[in-house]
Enzyme design. Structure first.
Site, mmCIF file in Angstrom:
data_model
loop_
_atom_site.group_PDB
_atom_site.id
_atom_site.type_symbol
_atom_site.label_atom_id
_atom_site.label_comp_id
_atom_site.label_asym_id
_atom_site.label_seq_id
_atom_site.Cartn_x
_atom_site.Cartn_y
_atom_site.Cartn_z
ATOM 1 N N ARG A 37 -2.250 -2.204 -18.589
ATOM 2 C CA ARG A 37 -3.532 -1.507 -18.478
ATOM 3 C C ARG A 37 -3.407 -0.432 -17.409
ATOM 4 N NH1 ARG A 37 -6.872 -4.259 -21.447
ATOM 5 N NH2 ARG A 37 -8.485 -2.744 -21.011
ATOM 6 N N ASP B 218 -8.366 13.648 -24.523
ATOM 7 C CA ASP B 218 -8.257 12.250 -24.105
ATOM 8 C C ASP B 218 -7.541 11.527 -25.250
ATOM 9 O OD1 ASP B 218 -8.586 9.551 -23.716
ATOM 10 O OD2 ASP B 218 -10.668 9.690 -23.046
ATOM 11 N N THR C 244 -4.848 6.382 -21.640
ATOM 12 C CA THR C 244 -4.566 5.060 -21.106
ATOM 13 C C THR C 244 -3.108 4.767 -21.463
ATOM 14 O OG1 THR C 244 -5.281 4.012 -23.157
ATOM 15 C CG2 THR C 244 -6.910 4.168 -21.391
ATOM 16 N N GLU D 20 -0.560 4.753 -0.379
ATOM 17 C CA GLU D 20 -1.373 5.962 -0.529
ATOM 18 C C GLU D 20 -0.506 7.211 -0.386
ATOM 19 O OE1 GLU D 20 -2.648 3.393 1.300
ATOM 20 O OE2 GLU D 20 -4.850 3.511 1.327
ATOM 21 N N TYR E 65 0.853 -1.202 0.000
ATOM 22 C CA TYR E 65 0.000 0.000 0.000
ATOM 23 C C TYR E 65 0.880 1.240 0.000
ATOM 24 C CZ TYR E 65 -4.885 -1.223 0.504
ATOM 25 O OH TYR E 65 -6.164 -1.618 0.260
ATOM 26 N N LYS F 207 -2.764 1.073 -25.035
ATOM 27 C CA LYS F 207 -3.213 0.957 -26.430
ATOM 28 C C LYS F 207 -1.992 1.122 -27.338
ATOM 29 C CE LYS F 207 -7.943 2.177 -25.321
ATOM 30 N NZ LYS F 207 -8.248 2.995 -24.148
HETATM 31 N N1 DSN Z 1 -12.800 0.312 -24.543
HETATM 32 C C1 DSN Z 1 -11.814 1.171 -25.166
HETATM 33 C C2 DSN Z 1 -11.819 1.038 -26.643
HETATM 34 O O1 DSN Z 1 -11.959 -0.076 -27.080
HETATM 35 O O2 DSN Z 1 -11.637 1.999 -27.358
HETATM 36 C C3 DSN Z 1 -11.940 2.569 -24.756
HETATM 37 O O3 DSN Z 1 -11.884 2.633 -23.383
#
Ligand code: DSN
Length: 427
Positions: A245, A210, A236, A61, A59, A239
């Site tokens: 993730r 975003d 994120t 925090e 932990y 990707k």
């Molecule tokens: N679920 C993602 C996507 O496939 O674009 C976005 O969060």
């Protein structure tokens, strides 16, 4: 086959054979299928090691140097490395790497910058937005007031499928949003952050990008940077950035950075996932290497080749092509009866994984849809270049054209397996 895949799960296969077997099966699935879901990728073995490490036990925090628990020294260094690498990668002054996901990152920014009931401008889900950009079923749409701005829908217009900036300006001057969101889950065109900023300035709004989908492309300069135009950037890390993730929030503004840190912790999260933060640091280190630049360029080359090949075969792609890693097939132009659900099911039987997706002004529900979203990040990680991508375009066409005929699916599945064997994953 599954047994062979269990070689790295020696403890788990002793203690929990059921889960070990399922992980092994998933490893085999990933090895033997073509992944065209635009938001998925294959992390490096190094990222996998960091995420699977003892760091999950702690932990922490707080933030580096200001923790609520003892024993956080190693974690302070790990998080500081992740922050430093993120800042270098995106050329900005502040990075919060604790968001558990892109959705959490967006929620934290809303918490930091808006009051319940405040108006913000964004694009609707069916036009390529995201659940957290104001969908009525998401907290962003329930607790705040989204006003949508449109795309150019007219297929005869040269900028068909692009953002309609005249309409954006009209919407924003009428509704005076406190925040404008740009950055999408399905949008194939370069985002003109400078134009967004000029609208934001005109109506007195903050600008949030975003960049979850295009983060890797932004980090390598393959897509223009949201800085210095955007006040805040969320992303994120899993990707095109090819990390574990997770989510992240970036800014150049010291005051906003302080508000954002408080909004992440203690605002909407507790203990950070330090194993994931270590994985992020490793992925950012990889993304700072020259090879990652080449990788991102190849993602886009592959997407352009895929789009052009499919269009040459008569398929309709929203916006008539792509500038990035993703494209959206509007199946209504192929056959009015054909849904994204049906086609993605046929493709999965053939070992090609892609997701059904609504197209602009879709009359079908998100569970059915009239579109198919395709992306090239994961195939590019496997090492696919133009010849393999053209081969994949032919396989997609074969399955769709056959109407999901069992012989065509079997034939394509053989070719998928052979392609996968020629380009194995790194683990
Ligand atoms: N679920 C993602 C996507 O496939 O674009 C976005 O969060």
């Amino acid at each position: 086959m599954v047994q062979a895949a269990l070689k790295n799960l020696s403890y788990l296969s002793e203690t929990d054979a059921e889960i070990a077997k399922l992980i092994g099966a998933e490893q085999q699935r990933q090895e033997n299928t073509l992944e065209l879901i635009a938001s998925e990728n294959h992390v490096s073995p190094a990222v996998l090691e960091a995420v699977g490490s003892c760091l999950t036990n702690k932990y922490c925090e707080g933030y580096p140097g200001k923790r609520y628990y003892s024993g956080c020294g190693n974690y302070d260094e790990i998080e500081a490395l992740a922050i430093g690498r993120a800042r270098k990668l995106f050329g900005c002054n502040y990075a919060n790497v604790q968001s558990h996901s892109g959705a959490n990152a967006n929620l934290a920014v809303f918490f930091a910058l808006l009051e319940p009931g405040d108006v913000f401008a964004s694009i609707e889900l069916s036009d390529g937005g995201h659940l957290t950009h104001g969908s009525p079923v998401n907290l962003s749409g329930k607790w705040f007031k989204p006003v949508p701005y449109p795309l150019i829908y007219d297929e005869s217009q040269p900028n068909y499928g692009h953002i309609d900036f005249d309409a954006l300006r009209r919407v924003c001057l009428e509704h005076r949003p406190k925040l404008i969101m740009c950055g999408y889950s399905v949008h194939s065109r370069i985002i003109d952050f400078a134009q967004f900023r000029s609208v934001a300035d005109e109506c007195g709004a903050l600008l949030l990008a975003d960049i979850a989908h295009i983060a890797g492309l932004v980090a390598t300069g393959v897509h223009p940077s949201p800085f210095p135009h955007c006040h805040v950037v969320t992303t994120t890390t899993h990707k095109t950035l090819r990390g574990p993730r997770g989510g992240m929030i970036l800014t150049n503004d010291e005051k906003l950075a302080t508000q954002i840190d408080k909004a992440v912790f203690p605002g909407n999260q507790g203990g950070p996932l330090m194993h994931a933060i270590a994985g992020k640091a490793v992925a950012f280190g990889e993304a700072l290497q020259p090879a990652f630049n080449e990788y991102c360029r190849q993602i886009v080359t592959n997407a352009i080749v895929l789009a052009e090949d499919l269009m040459a075969r008569g398929y309709h792609i929203v916006s008539n092509g792509t500038d990035n890693h993703v494209m959206l097939l509007d199946l209504r132009h192929t056959d009015q009866e054909l849904s994204g659900h049906t086609v993605s099911t046929w493709l999965e039987s053939a070992g090609i994984i892609a997701n059904k997706n609504t197209v602009p002004r879709d009359s079908r529900s998100p569970f059915v849809t009239s579109g198919l979203r395709l992306g090239t990040p994961a195939l590019t990680t496997r090492g696919f270049k133009e010849p393999q991508i053209r081969h994949v375009a032919g396989l997609l066409d074969r399955v769709i054209n056959s109407g999901g005929h069992v012989d065509a699916i079997a034939e394509v599945n053989d070719q998928v397996k052979s392609l996968c064997a020629q380009f194995p994953l790194a683990y």
